[in-house]
Design a protein around this motif. Structure first.
Motif, PDB file in Angstrom:
ATOM      1  N   SER A   2     -31.332  39.569 -10.807  1.00 28.19           N
ATOM      2  CA  SER A   2     -31.586  38.629  -9.757  1.00 28.19           C
ATOM      3  C   SER A   2     -31.575  39.402  -8.162  1.00 28.19           C
ATOM      4  CB  SER A   2     -30.800  37.427  -9.490  1.00 28.19           C
ATOM      5  OG  SER A   2     -30.986  36.597  -8.652  1.00 28.19           O
ATOM      6  N   PRO A   3     -32.679  39.129  -7.392  1.00 28.18           N
ATOM      7  CA  PRO A   3     -32.326  39.561  -6.067  1.00 28.18           C
ATOM      8  C   PRO A   3     -31.561  38.569  -4.964  1.00 28.18           C
ATOM      9  CG  PRO A   3     -34.757  38.756  -6.373  1.00 28.18           C
ATOM     10  CD  PRO A   3     -33.883  38.612  -7.557  1.00 28.18           C
ATOM     11  N   LYS A   4     -31.132  37.459  -5.414  1.00 24.39           N
ATOM     12  CA  LYS A   4     -30.475  36.465  -4.732  1.00 24.39           C
ATOM     13  C   LYS A   4     -29.162  36.489  -4.404  1.00 24.39           C
ATOM     14  CE  LYS A   4     -34.299  34.132  -4.193  1.00 24.39           C
ATOM     15  NZ  LYS A   4     -35.305  34.278  -2.948  1.00 24.39           N
ATOM     16  N   ARG A   5     -28.492  37.603  -5.125  1.00 31.96           N
ATOM     17  CA  ARG A   5     -26.936  38.073  -4.982  1.00 31.96           C
ATOM     18  C   ARG A   5     -26.613  39.248  -4.951  1.00 31.96           C
ATOM     19  NH1 ARG A   5     -21.961  36.982  -9.037  1.00 31.96           N
ATOM     20  NH2 ARG A   5     -23.244  37.886 -10.537  1.00 31.96           N
ATOM     21  N   VAL A  35     -30.419  36.960   0.394  1.00 34.93           N
ATOM     22  CA  VAL A  35     -29.256  37.505  -0.621  1.00 34.93           C
ATOM     23  C   VAL A  35     -27.916  36.875  -0.297  1.00 34.93           C
ATOM     24  CG1 VAL A  35     -28.546  39.390  -1.779  1.00 34.93           C
ATOM     25  CG2 VAL A  35     -30.823  39.505  -1.365  1.00 34.93           C
ATOM     26  N   THR A  36     -27.367  36.289  -1.144  1.00 39.04           N
ATOM     27  CA  THR A  36     -25.816  36.079  -0.818  1.00 39.04           C
ATOM     28  C   THR A  36     -24.954  37.045  -1.352  1.00 39.04           C
ATOM     29  OG1 THR A  36     -26.551  33.580  -1.165  1.00 39.04           O
ATOM     30  CG2 THR A  36     -24.019  34.200  -1.413  1.00 39.04           C
ATOM     31  N   ALA A  37     -24.215  37.423  -0.445  1.00 36.54           N
ATOM     32  CA  ALA A  37     -23.050  38.610  -0.787  1.00 36.54           C
ATOM     33  C   ALA A  37     -21.793  38.075  -1.281  1.00 36.54           C
ATOM     34  CB  ALA A  37     -23.051  39.653   0.378  1.00 36.54           C
ATOM     35  N   ARG A  53     -15.933  48.216 -12.157  1.00 36.76           N
ATOM     36  CA  ARG A  53     -15.994  47.656 -13.338  1.00 36.76           C
ATOM     37  C   ARG A  53     -16.139  46.114 -13.379  1.00 36.76           C
ATOM     38  NH1 ARG A  53     -13.091  52.479 -14.905  1.00 36.76           N
ATOM     39  NH2 ARG A  53     -11.058  51.677 -14.249  1.00 36.76           N
ATOM     40  N   GLU A  54     -15.441  45.659 -12.260  1.00 39.50           N
ATOM     41  CA  GLU A  54     -15.401  44.198 -12.135  1.00 39.50           C
ATOM     42  C   GLU A  54     -16.826  43.755 -11.628  1.00 39.50           C
ATOM     43  OE1 GLU A  54     -13.057  41.011  -8.892  1.00 39.50           O
ATOM     44  OE2 GLU A  54     -12.178  43.003  -9.344  1.00 39.50           O
ATOM     45  N   ALA A  55     -17.416  44.556 -10.914  1.00 35.35           N
ATOM     46  CA  ALA A  55     -18.737  44.284 -10.302  1.00 35.35           C
ATOM     47  C   ALA A  55     -19.780  44.327 -11.484  1.00 35.35           C
ATOM     48  CB  ALA A  55     -19.291  45.428  -9.357  1.00 35.35           C
ATOM     49  N   LEU A  56     -19.607  45.343 -12.353  1.00 37.33           N
ATOM     50  CA  LEU A  56     -20.444  45.279 -13.622  1.00 37.33           C
ATOM     51  C   LEU A  56     -20.563  44.268 -14.697  1.00 37.33           C
ATOM     52  CD1 LEU A  56     -20.213  49.220 -14.295  1.00 37.33           C
ATOM     53  CD2 LEU A  56     -22.170  48.179 -13.583  1.00 37.33           C
ATOM     54  N   SER A  57     -19.228  43.497 -14.612  1.00 37.79           N
ATOM     55  CA  SER A  57     -18.856  42.603 -15.592  1.00 37.79           C
ATOM     56  C   SER A  57     -19.167  41.012 -15.046  1.00 37.79           C
ATOM     57  CB  SER A  57     -17.453  42.555 -15.952  1.00 37.79           C
ATOM     58  OG  SER A  57     -16.652  42.448 -14.962  1.00 37.79           O
ATOM     59  N   ALA A  58     -19.667  41.372 -13.785  1.00 37.24           N
ATOM     60  CA  ALA A  58     -19.766  39.965 -12.787  1.00 37.24           C
ATOM     61  C   ALA A  58     -21.201  39.352 -13.280  1.00 37.24           C
ATOM     62  CB  ALA A  58     -19.602  40.265 -11.535  1.00 37.24           C
ATOM     63  N   GLY A  59     -22.121  40.002 -13.824  1.00 34.66           N
ATOM     64  CA  GLY A  59     -23.295  39.627 -14.080  1.00 34.66           C
ATOM     65  C   GLY A  59     -24.392  40.092 -13.470  1.00 34.66           C
ATOM     66  N   ASP A  60     -25.560  39.548 -13.242  1.00 37.26           N
ATOM     67  CA  ASP A  60     -26.642  39.776 -12.690  1.00 37.26           C
ATOM     68  C   ASP A  60     -26.327  40.036 -10.863  1.00 37.26           C
ATOM     69  OD1 ASP A  60     -27.762  40.354 -14.885  1.00 37.26           O
ATOM     70  OD2 ASP A  60     -29.313  38.696 -14.771  1.00 37.26           O
ATOM     71  N   GLY A  61     -27.203  40.756 -10.481  1.00 36.71           N
ATOM     72  CA  GLY A  61     -26.950  41.051  -9.091  1.00 36.71           C
ATOM     73  C   GLY A  61     -27.022  42.325  -8.388  1.00 36.71           C
TER      74      GLY A  61
END
Length: 305
Positions: A2-5, A35-37, A53-61
């Motif tokens: 998603s390009p929104k996050r 885009v929401t940061a 690793r936390e960012a990778l597990s946080a879902g799309d974006g």
């Protein structure tokens, strides 16, 4: 994706700009692209690799990191082999990695690149399995970095402070290492106060050194300082800093894809992209088996970094 996050890994302690001010600038720059940061912070309880690793597990974006070379290197260690590209928002003193990729040092322009750019695979190097983007070293340079942190705490981060830390550290440095170095199987025994492995042709160019062709072939450069008294070491360091260093006088250069360094001491301080930690030998350097993917300008898609 998603390009929104965007998930931004932020080191408030990097750079000369106030951390809260940098966060606001980054947030607003992403917002201009719709885009929401969301921010993940690096602190004493959350190191760069864990944050990645936390960012990778946080879902799309989109995933981005705002910090200096050491922070970016730590995040990259968790991104090797991932199919998620990483955005770089330079926040350090020298920003060798970002500059080598043509990534703007201006925060807003760096965000613009991430929000609109394309990614490129970048091969990184490892020492005993730990990733580094620009350089890894043993000996005098880790001592310089430990001195530099004290100077930064007192006087703030700047390139002048960084250069002063070199002088201050080397004046009192007295350690000579006896090393057995194997480069692609060719073994030599050397006495030196410093070995400095480089995986970034741009940094070599900035230091006025040869070896870019070595990097272009996919190898690493290993710089070995001559065994000399401490003021001689300072003279060689100054020559490197101002770009007047001469081969066989101020350094010896070795080039190879597989490097092993052995010494009597079981553990030493090792510096990786400006971060210092104790590491046990022997020290094996090679290229990582998988790349990381970095958002880069169009002009940097094929260049040797």
């Amino acid at each position: 994706m998603s390009p929104k996050r965007a998930i931004v890994i932020l080191n408030h302690g990097s750079g000369r700009q106030d951390g809260e001010q940098a966060e606001a600038t980054i947030r607003n720059a992403f917002a201009r692209h719709g885009v929401t940061a969301k921010f993940i912070y690096i602190d004493k309880r959350n190191d760069p690799a864990n944050a990645a690793r936390e960012a990778l597990s946080a879902g799309d974006g989109l995933i981005a990191v705002a910090g200096g070379d050491g922070t970016i290197s730590g995040v990259s260690s968790a991104m090797v082999g991932q199919d998620r590209p990483l955005g770089i928002i330079p926040q350090g003193t020298f920003n060798y990695f970002a500059r080598s990729m043509g990534i703007p040092e201006d925060l807003e322009k760096a965000v613009d690149l991430i929000a609109t750019g394309q990614s490129r695979p970048i091969h990184v190097a490892t020492i005993n399995g730990e990733t580094f983007l620009n350089n890894a070293s043993i000996g005098a340079y880790p001592a310089i970095l430990k001195t530099r942190e004290g100077i930064y705490r007192r006087w703030g981060r700047s390139r002048i402070a960084a250069y002063w830390s070199v002088i201050k550290a080397l004046i009192g440095f007295r350690t000579t290492l006896k090393l057995t170095i194997a480069v692609d199987g060719k073994v030599s025994t050397l006495h030196t106060p410093l070995v400095f492995a480089v995986n970034n042709a741009f940094q070599l160019d900035q230091m006025g050194l040869d070896g870019q062709d070595c990097i272009a072939r996919g190898d690493m450069v290993l710089l070995v300082a001559p065994d000399t008294y401490r003021f001689g070491l300072l003279r060689h360091a100054v020559a490197l800093a101002i770009g007047t260093a001469k081969p066989h006088t101020d350094y010896e250069m070795l080039c190879g894809s597989e490097i092993e360094i052995r010494m009597k001491q079981r553990k030493r301080y090792v510096a990786r992209d400006g971060e210092v930690a104790v590491m046990a030998g022997p020290y094996r350097l090679s290229r990582a088996t998988s790349p990381i993917h970095i958002f880069v300008p169009d002009a940097a898609k094929e260049n040797v970094r």
